[in-house]
Design a protein around this motif. Structure first.
Motif, PDB file in Angstrom:
ATOM      1  N   SER A  40     -23.426   6.135  37.399  1.00 15.79           N
ATOM      2  CA  SER A  40     -23.098   6.218  35.979  1.00 15.79           C
ATOM      3  C   SER A  40     -24.008   7.246  35.329  1.00 15.79           C
ATOM      4  CB  SER A  40     -23.260   4.862  35.286  1.00 15.79           C
ATOM      5  OG  SER A  40     -24.625   4.448  35.317  1.00 15.79           O
ATOM      6  N   MET A  42     -25.885   7.944  31.385  1.00 20.29           N
ATOM      7  CA  MET A  42     -26.132   7.406  30.061  1.00 20.29           C
ATOM      8  C   MET A  42     -25.821   8.448  28.978  1.00 20.29           C
ATOM      9  SD  MET A  42     -26.988   4.272  30.465  1.00 20.29           S
ATOM     10  CE  MET A  42     -27.502   3.930  28.764  1.00 20.29           C
ATOM     11  N   ARG A  46     -24.924   4.329  26.146  1.00 20.67           N
ATOM     12  CA  ARG A  46     -23.851   3.682  26.905  1.00 20.67           C
ATOM     13  C   ARG A  46     -23.754   4.323  28.278  1.00 20.67           C
ATOM     14  NH1 ARG A  46     -17.452   4.722  25.697  1.00 20.67           N
ATOM     15  NH2 ARG A  46     -16.702   4.017  27.724  1.00 20.67           N
ATOM     16  N   GLY A 139     -20.278  10.729  23.139  1.00 19.42           N
ATOM     17  CA  GLY A 139     -19.326   9.940  23.919  1.00 19.42           C
ATOM     18  C   GLY A 139     -17.935  10.548  23.909  1.00 19.42           C
TER      19      GLY A 139
END
Length: 335
Positions: A40, A42, A46, A139
């Motif tokens: 993942s 960040m 998130r 995002g």
């Protein structure tokens, strides 16, 4: 609804070709740069996920395209920025209506088919402010970098995108009207803007996608082709479902045919690019191979263009309901 020309969908990982091109043109990444790509990344507090729970480790451009690494694109997208991503997508025409008749044609209609899609979305900061009244976030950039978020385009646009990569130019102009006098030029096209090593790496990554990556299960015997798979989310009857994409061109070393397959998933999560759309390409493998060989022969002067066009139309009739293939209504995109 003619889904190929009117349906508006998030392009998913097929858009990673745009993210990579934008990053290289903005000098934020190069073809041989290696990024560390875990499970993942960040962004704004998130964790944006990889589609592999372990991640892919050390990833360059070719590997990214082969395995469709999300984390590489999050990083490159954030470095490149939303305005450059949008600019690159527009440069390839993802927001522009297709199947427009040339201005010099004297007729009542300006389009080759009724009601082509005109509401494609290539988002930027101004777009989100206008439709949501909110500022753009990192995002949003991460989502855009993997072909999600606000992006909307048609399957025909994505077929043109992959044809453009094959041609080494932007803005492939498709046509369904057979016109022997058509000169093959693509309106608004310009050089793709990558150096030889960068463009070769982009193409090699798509070849690796088929040979060892997300499309390896749908290789076509006797026909090396380049492809990029994709999976994106959409809402069907208010519930989340998946779209499966695969775009590509063939033959990989002398491209003459570009294709796009999109499958609308049901209300589950079992629809994936290589797994779901890929087998459609494999099922059509013989026809794609025949089309490719005929187009190569025509390109190299081995058979007359008229003979090739008739053979191509016959092959298309085996792929589509014969009543949908009218006399003189097929013009292969010249690459």
């Amino acid at each position: 609804l003619n889904r190929s020309t009117q349906g508006l969908y998030a392009p998913g990982s097929t858009f990673k070709l745009i993210t990579a091109t934008a990053g290289m043109r903005a000098n934020k990444i190069d073809w041989d740069d290696i990024l560390d790509c875990g499970p993942s990344y960040m962004v704004g507090g998130r964790a944006f996920p990889e589609h592999d729970p372990v991640g892919y480790g050390q990833v360059d451009l070719e590997k990214m395209l082969a395995v469709s690494c999300n984390v590489w694109n999050y990083q490159v997208g954030l470095r490149t920025g939303p305005e450059n991503l949008a600019k690159e997508a527009r440069r390839f025409g993802l927001d522009a209506p297709l199947l427009q008749k040339p201005a010099e044609h004297n007729n009542h209609s300006t389009t080759e088919l009724p009601n082509p899609a005109t509401r494609m979305v290539v988002p930027d900061r101004a777009y989100k402010q206008r439709i949501a009244g909110e500022p753009w976030t990192d995002g949003d950039t991460a989502n855009t970098s993997i072909g999600q978020g606000y992006l909307l385009t048609t399957p025909l646009h994505m077929a043109c995108l992959i044809a453009s990569v094959a041609r080494g130019e932007t803005r492939t102009t498709p046509s369904i009207i057979h016109d022997p006098g058509r000169d093959g030029r693509h309106a608004g096209a310009e050089p793709i803007g990558l150096n030889t090593q960068q463009l070769n790496a982009l193409r090699e990554g798509m070849l690796r996608c088929v040979e060892e990556g997300t499309a390896k299960s749908v290789r076509i015997p006797g026909l090396p082709y380049a492809a990029k798979t994709g999976t994106s989310e959409y809402f069907k009857k208010g519930e989340k479902a998946h779209l499966a994409w695969i775009i590509g061109y063939a033959p990989a070393d002398n491209p003459v045919v570009a294709f796009c397959v999109l499958v609308e998933g049901q209300l589950d999560t079992s629809t994936w690019g290589g797994k779901t759309a890929g087998p459609v390409v494999k099922a059509l493998g013989g026809d794609i191979k025949d089309l490719s060989l005929m187009m190569v022969a025509m390109k190299e002067g081995g058979i007359p263009a008229s003979e090739a066009a008739n053979a191509i139309k016959s092959s298309l009739a085996s792929l589509i309901n014969p009543t949908d293939v009218a006399d003189g209504l097929f013009q292969p995109v010249k690459v």
